[in-house]
Design an enzyme around this catalytic site. Structure first.
Site, PDB file in Angstrom:
ATOM      1  N   LYS A 210     -45.284  -0.482  42.024  1.00  0.00           N
ATOM      2  CA  LYS A 210     -46.103  -1.494  41.347  1.00  0.00           C
ATOM      3  C   LYS A 210     -45.926  -1.290  39.852  1.00  0.00           C
ATOM      4  CE  LYS A 210     -50.585  -3.728  41.207  1.00  0.00           C
ATOM      5  NZ  LYS A 210     -50.399  -4.105  39.793  1.00  0.00           N
ATOM      6  N   ARG A 230     -47.104 -16.201  35.693  1.00  0.00           N
ATOM      7  CA  ARG A 230     -47.875 -16.389  36.927  1.00  0.00           C
ATOM      8  C   ARG A 230     -48.777 -17.606  36.840  1.00  0.00           C
ATOM      9  NH1 ARG A 230     -50.945 -11.258  38.143  1.00  0.00           N
ATOM     10  NH2 ARG A 230     -52.228 -12.546  39.491  1.00  0.00           N
ATOM     11  N   GLU A 259     -40.861  -8.979  37.689  1.00  0.00           N
ATOM     12  CA  GLU A 259     -41.728  -8.456  36.642  1.00  0.00           C
ATOM     13  C   GLU A 259     -40.884  -8.165  35.408  1.00  0.00           C
ATOM     14  OE1 GLU A 259     -45.977  -6.855  36.534  1.00  0.00           O
ATOM     15  OE2 GLU A 259     -44.845  -7.847  38.113  1.00  0.00           O
TER      16      GLU A 259
END
EC number: 6.5.1.1
Length: 512
Positions: A210, A230, A259
């Site tokens: 993550k 997003r 990301e």
């Protein structure tokens, strides 16, 4: 459509807890609405302004204005007037906005005035209204609800789909396809308390790092590259490194999910604040890129060569990703066969934390990509409890914090769409953060009572905490232990804040 009709329906929807009744009310409203009204009607019902912030505080709205005796305002008239209010800037702008708001309120009945005040202060909020509106649209137009949901997912806009449905009927849904250059809302993850819990729920899975960066969706069509956040904002011009990286990939036409991160000289992640500042920089992109160089890390493929991959299992989507993207640009991951292989997942988590990342995301191998939804097949695990909460109010500080808004009142999303306060905190704030939040919260202020400034519930803040404890002082019956601010999340909307239900489920020891 008259504003009075909308105001009355809003009141009725808020007054009932029955989902079926809410759907029926919205279906009736949509049947009577003109297609061009819907892009205004839907956000108004949800308590959102299409124009965003208008700089209208409680002082302007609190001035008494004699209401009109009969309704005459249409929703499009109101929208145009509010757009005009937002356009007033410069010297005397406060007086100018006050004059325009006075004229609008004078044309509104008492019911309409109450609705407008609630809309402008953030008090008109309906729980999960977009999901209910999808059902209402389906009932009003005869379209299958699943088809409406998928169209909204692909369009990234309920208003766009609603306008097409009301103008053209169910056949309009065929026009909403996954298209390169048109972003879709990303799939989101639920929270699990541990890796063991996540693997136990999902079985065979991938455990991925993550990353503490900015979520991006990359679209390439030949030599044309677009990059979206997003929240579907186009940030292509701010990230030339990503465009260059995209043009080096093997494919010619694709949509990737990933990301943006920044690493220091030792290969460890730089702070989220640095990355957010870099992505937010619009002025001197070259200087920003030199100061904080970023790179993409991809973890999913949504479309390749015009082929929609959303409904394919994650294993097949990742195979397409691996075909396009070299390993250094793919997120690190470990495959886990199930609960009996939990030690491998724990080892991967420990290694991820040692590398400076914030945790892992555990993903079911057989699950499709649920765009725009927080899917149960993705579970994030972080060693420190964190929540994304909404700032409801703040208190003026004392001592060295005099003149600064300091003590934050924090709320999670409740089942009825309101925000349930969970506690307060003044911990974890740097001087720079205090200065920034004072300015930002002053812009959102709707009322001041003594030292407490109530604000529109629009600002999301990430909060770390040590656990929950029972409390009769707060509406959810619990409060946070040792809450402290980690960072503000301006990349998130209040609709993405954590819910009371999720919080309680994560701490069964408190709710037993």
């Amino acid at each position: 459509m008259l504003l009075s009709r909308l105001a009355h329906v809003s009141r009725e929807v808020a007054a009932t807890s029955a989902r079926s009744r809410k759907i029926a009310l919205l279906a009736e409203l949509f049947r009577d609405a003109d297609a061009d009204d819907v892009p205004i009607v839907i956000p108004y019902l949800a308590g959102r302004l299409p124009q965003g912030r208008l700089g209208i505080g409680w002082k302007l709205l609190g001035r008494p204005v004699t209401p009109a005796s009969e309704p005459s305002l249409t929703v499009r008239d109101v929208d145009a007037r509010l757009t005009a209010v937002g356009a007033v800037t410069g010297t005397g702008s406060q007086a100018g906005r006050g004059r325009l708001m006075g004229e609008l309120m004078a044309a509104a009945t008492d019911v309409e005035q109450a609705f407008l005040r609630g809309l402008l202060t953030g008090e008109v909020r309906q729980g999960a209204l977009d999901a209910v509106a999808v059902e209402g649209l389906a009932e009003a137009t005869g379209a299958p609800p699943a088809d409406v949901r998928r169209a909204v997912m692909l369009a990234g806009s309920l208003q766009t789909v609603a306008r097409a449905l009301l103008a053209e009927g169910p056949g309009a849904l065929d026009g909403f396809r996954l298209t390169v250059g048109r972003p879709v809302l990303p799939m989101l993850a639920h929270t699990a308390g541990s890796v063991a819990e996540a693997v136990g729920k999902l079985g065979a899975c991938a455990v991925e790092e993550k990353l503490d960066g900015i979520r991006v969706q990359l679209h390439r069509d030949g030599d044309h590259v677009r990059i979206y956040t997003r929240t579907l904002d186009d940030i292509t011009d701010r990230l030339p490194e990503l465009t260059a990286a995209a043009l080096e990939l093997k494919g010619d036409r694709f949509i990737l999910d990933g990301e943006v991160i920044a690493l220091d000289g030792n290969g460890r992640p730089r702070s989220f604040q640095e990355i957010a500042g870099r992505v937010g920089s619009r002025v001197d992109v070259a200087a920003a890129a030199a100061s904080v160089p970023v790179s993409p890390v991809f973890f999913d493929a949504l479309s390749v060569d015009g082929r929609d991959l959303l409904d394919l299992p994650f294993t097949e989507r990742h195979a397409e990703l691996a075909r396009l993207v070299p390993e250094p640009l793919r997120v690190r991951r470990a495959l886990v066969s199930g609960p009996d292989d939990g030690a491998a997942a724990e080892t991967f988590l420990a290694d991820t934390l040692a590398r400076g990342h914030e945790g892992v995301v555990v993903k079911a191998l057989d699950a499709p990509y649920s765009a725009g939804r927080r899917g149960a097949s993705w579970l994030k695990v972080k060693p420190v409890h964190t929540l994304d909460l909404v700032v409801l109010a703040a208190e003026w500080g004392h001592g060295r914090r005099t003149g600064k808004l300091s003590n934050l009142h924090l709320g999670a999303r409740a089942a009825d769409g309101s925000f349930a306060m969970l506690g307060k905190t003044f911990k974890g704030m740097t001087d720079a953060m205090l200065t920034w939040q004072t300015e930002r919260l002053t812009e959102l202020a709707v009322e001041e009572n003594g030292s407490v400034v109530t604000v529109r519930p629009e600002l999301v803040v990430e909060i770390a905490y040590d656990g929950l404890q029972k409390s009769t002082r707060y509406p959810a019956g619990v409060t946070l232990r040792f809450a402290r601010v980690v960072r503000y999340r301006e990349d998130k909307t209040p609709a993405e804040a954590d819910t009371v239900e999720t919080l309680l489920a994560a701490h069964p020891e408190v709710t037993r």
